[in-house]
Motif scaffolding. Structure first.
Motif, mmCIF file in Angstrom:
data_model
loop_
_atom_site.group_PDB
_atom_site.id
_atom_site.type_symbol
_atom_site.label_atom_id
_atom_site.label_comp_id
_atom_site.label_asym_id
_atom_site.label_seq_id
_atom_site.Cartn_x
_atom_site.Cartn_y
_atom_site.Cartn_z
ATOM 1 N N ALA A 145 0.863 -1.293 0.058
ATOM 2 C CA ALA A 145 -0.064 0.200 0.169
ATOM 3 C C ALA A 145 0.922 1.324 0.040
ATOM 4 N N ARG A 146 1.825 1.197 0.694
ATOM 5 C CA ARG A 146 2.820 2.372 0.832
ATOM 6 C C ARG A 146 3.580 2.573 -0.606
ATOM 7 N N CYS A 206 2.176 1.609 -3.533
ATOM 8 C CA CYS A 206 1.134 2.345 -4.166
ATOM 9 C C CYS A 206 1.073 3.557 -4.122
ATOM 10 N N ARG A 207 0.675 4.125 -2.922
ATOM 11 C CA ARG A 207 0.690 5.653 -2.620
ATOM 12 C C ARG A 207 1.737 6.285 -3.185
ATOM 13 N N ARG A 208 3.002 5.890 -3.185
ATOM 14 C CA ARG A 208 4.115 6.419 -3.787
ATOM 15 C C ARG A 208 4.044 6.800 -5.176
ATOM 16 N N LYS A 240 1.429 6.640 -6.968
ATOM 17 C CA LYS A 240 0.289 7.384 -7.090
ATOM 18 C C LYS A 240 0.503 8.855 -7.065
ATOM 19 N N LYS A 241 1.434 9.086 -6.114
ATOM 20 C CA LYS A 241 1.792 10.478 -6.060
ATOM 21 C C LYS A 241 2.856 11.142 -6.962
#
Length: 111
Positions: free
Chosen positions: A67-68, A70-72, A74-75
């Protein structure tokens, strides 16, 4: 009977300390007693529950990492899109100004 010098040896399984017992009048080992760790003394269902809990914790940890990441990503993707928007807005502004200049030139020639 006594424990030989208080020394421990790892058994063939490599996880339980083994103690050799000697009789007071003999130097030969009479038997070997295995000292089990607290985890080895638990019932199979308890060990199974601990294994399930351990696997769940590992799965949750891997999920947090995914998840971390994936968020990176996406950012990073959003930043790239924002940069592209800025470039295209500048290009659009330039083209509008060029069109306006060409219209002014064409209108003056028509007069």
């Amino acid at each position: 009977w006594k424990v030989q010098g208080g020394e421990t040896n790892l058994s063939a399984t490599g996880d339980l300390p083994a103690y050799q017992l000697r009789s007071p009048n003999s130097s030969l080992a009479q038997s070997i007693v295995m000292a089990a760790s607290p985890g080895a003394m638990q019932s199979p269902s308890s060990q199974h529950a601990e294994e399930i809990t351990r696997k769940r914790e590992v799965r949750l940890m891997k999920n947090r990492e995914a998840a971390r990441e994936c968020r990176r990503k996406k950012k990073e993707y959003v930043k790239c899109l924002e940069n592209r928007v800025a470039v295209l807005e500048n290009q659009n502004k330039t083209l509008i100004e060029e069109l306006k200049a060409l219209k002014d030139i064409y209108c003056h020639k028509a007069e």
